[in-house]
Design a protein around this motif. Structure first.
Motif, PDB file in Angstrom:
ATOM      1  N   ASP A   1      -0.797  -4.549   3.075  1.00 41.41           N
ATOM      2  CA  ASP A   1      -1.588  -3.518   3.761  1.00 41.41           C
ATOM      3  C   ASP A   1      -1.107  -3.270   5.181  1.00 41.41           C
ATOM      4  OD1 ASP A   1      -3.191  -3.081   1.572  1.00 41.41           O
ATOM      5  OD2 ASP A   1      -4.766  -4.456   2.215  1.00 41.41           O
TER       6      ASP A   1
ATOM      7  N   ALA B   1       0.856  -1.170   0.000  1.00 43.70           N
ATOM      8  CA  ALA B   1       0.000   0.000   0.000  1.00 43.70           C
ATOM      9  C   ALA B   1       0.902   1.231   0.000  1.00 43.70           C
ATOM     10  CB  ALA B   1      -0.894  -0.011   1.240  1.00 43.70           C
ATOM     11  N   ASP B   2       0.380   2.331  -0.399  1.00 47.78           N
ATOM     12  CA  ASP B   2       1.108   3.592  -0.358  1.00 47.78           C
ATOM     13  C   ASP B   2       0.949   4.186   1.031  1.00 47.78           C
ATOM     14  OD1 ASP B   2       0.996   6.779  -0.865  1.00 47.78           O
ATOM     15  OD2 ASP B   2       2.304   5.791  -2.330  1.00 47.78           O
ATOM     16  N   VAL B   3       1.955   4.907   1.501  1.00 44.56           N
ATOM     17  CA  VAL B   3       1.872   5.499   2.837  1.00 44.56           C
ATOM     18  C   VAL B   3       0.642   6.391   2.965  1.00 44.56           C
ATOM     19  CG1 VAL B   3       3.305   7.541   2.431  1.00 44.56           C
ATOM     20  CG2 VAL B   3       3.232   6.500   4.706  1.00 44.56           C
ATOM     21  N   ALA B   4       0.205   6.982   1.872  1.00 48.82           N
ATOM     22  CA  ALA B   4      -0.990   7.834   1.909  1.00 48.82           C
ATOM     23  C   ALA B   4      -2.213   7.053   2.385  1.00 48.82           C
ATOM     24  CB  ALA B   4      -1.243   8.446   0.533  1.00 48.82           C
ATOM     25  N   ASP B   5      -2.248   5.750   2.133  1.00 47.74           N
ATOM     26  CA  ASP B   5      -3.371   4.926   2.581  1.00 47.74           C
ATOM     27  C   ASP B   5      -3.453   4.849   4.101  1.00 47.74           C
ATOM     28  OD1 ASP B   5      -3.929   4.357  -0.103  1.00 47.74           O
ATOM     29  OD2 ASP B   5      -2.707   2.535  -0.076  1.00 47.74           O
TER      30      ASP B   5
ATOM     31  N   GLU C   1       2.078  12.401   6.227  1.00 51.49           N
ATOM     32  CA  GLU C   1       3.153  12.529   5.252  1.00 51.49           C
ATOM     33  C   GLU C   1       3.999  13.744   5.604  1.00 51.49           C
ATOM     34  OE1 GLU C   1       2.254  11.087   1.062  1.00 51.49           O
ATOM     35  OE2 GLU C   1       0.270  11.779   1.750  1.00 51.49           O
TER      36      GLU C   1
ATOM     37  N   PRO D   1      12.574   7.348   2.841  1.00 53.30           N
ATOM     38  CA  PRO D   1      12.803   6.186   1.969  1.00 53.30           C
ATOM     39  C   PRO D   1      14.271   5.775   1.946  1.00 53.30           C
ATOM     40  CG  PRO D   1      11.560   7.898   0.814  1.00 53.30           C
ATOM     41  CD  PRO D   1      12.034   8.494   2.108  1.00 53.30           C
TER      42      PRO D   1
ATOM     43  N   SER E   1      12.908  -0.801  -1.900  1.00 46.26           N
ATOM     44  CA  SER E   1      11.504  -0.489  -2.097  1.00 46.26           C
ATOM     45  C   SER E   1      10.701  -0.791  -0.834  1.00 46.26           C
ATOM     46  CB  SER E   1      10.963  -1.311  -3.269  1.00 46.26           C
ATOM     47  OG  SER E   1       9.587  -1.066  -3.439  1.00 46.26           O
ATOM     48  N   ASP E   2       9.928   0.156  -0.373  1.00 43.33           N
ATOM     49  CA  ASP E   2       9.014   0.016   0.756  1.00 43.33           C
ATOM     50  C   ASP E   2       9.705  -0.244   2.093  1.00 43.33           C
ATOM     51  OD1 ASP E   2       6.741   0.413  -0.907  1.00 43.33           O
ATOM     52  OD2 ASP E   2       6.938  -1.657  -1.586  1.00 43.33           O
TER      53      ASP E   2
END
Length: 184
Positions: A132, A30-34, A63, A94, A98-99
């Motif tokens: 998630d 998921a994106d951090v925005a989620d 964020e 970051p 990735s992630d």
């Protein structure tokens, strides 16, 4: 006879492609925005003496210019009437992976955000988003060279975050808490 074998091979290949696509989607982070938002909840923690201790918990995820921030508070209600509150706030930036995110807990002499030094008794903290779930890990090394590892898994649900916390000291599980934090 050759046509049915080719048909079965094509069907098998398509089935494998669909399965791989579904697995890739499930594993996609998921994106951090989620995760952005404010969440609250409470839990009952089983103490080593067999009694339950109530805790109120909150977390705020936002964020930042370079990444994101996780701030959380835990309020423990002791049996003798005392109330113990702990609050933490950590910025994450970051990494080349990735992630996977590095904690930006202090600035070095050049003004760059860097990790703390676990060999000085400071926590080594990092985070990751896997599927998630946003996980924050904290590693502490004590004066005798032993360690404590804390893990906060915050998994997105339709109502908020499912929080799973665990603490292990020198390989021995010491504490775990699971609760639902509702989005405010």
């Amino acid at each position: 006879m050759r046509a049915p074998a080719i048909s079965r091979t094509i069907s098998l290949a398509l089935s494998m492609l669909v399965a791989l696509t579904l697995l890739a989607r499930a594993a996609a982070a998921a994106d951090v925005a989620d995760f952005v938002g404010d969440y609250t909840g409470s839990a009952e923690m089983l103490r080593s003496d067999g009694t339950l201790e109530s805790r109120d918990m909150s977390v705020s995820i936002s964020e930042t210019r370079n990444g994101f921030n996780v701030s959380w508070t835990t309020v423990a209600f002791k049996h003798d009437g005392r109330v113990k509150e702990q609050a933490f706030s950590i910025d994450f930036i970051p990494t080349d992976r990735s992630d996977v995110f590095s904690a930006a807990m202090k600035r070095n002499v050049f003004g760059h955000e860097v990790q703390l030094d676990p060999m000085k008794g400071e926590p080594f903290v990092w985070g990751r988003i896997w599927g998630d779930t946003l996980t924050v890990y904290s590693l502490f090394i004590d004066d005798e060279g032993g360690y404590e590892m804390q893990q906060f898994d915050r998994t997105l649900t339709k109502d908020g975050l499912d929080l799973n916390f665990s603490r292990v000291r020198d390989g021995v599980p010491e504490r775990s808490i699971n609760t639902m934090l509702e989005k405010r």
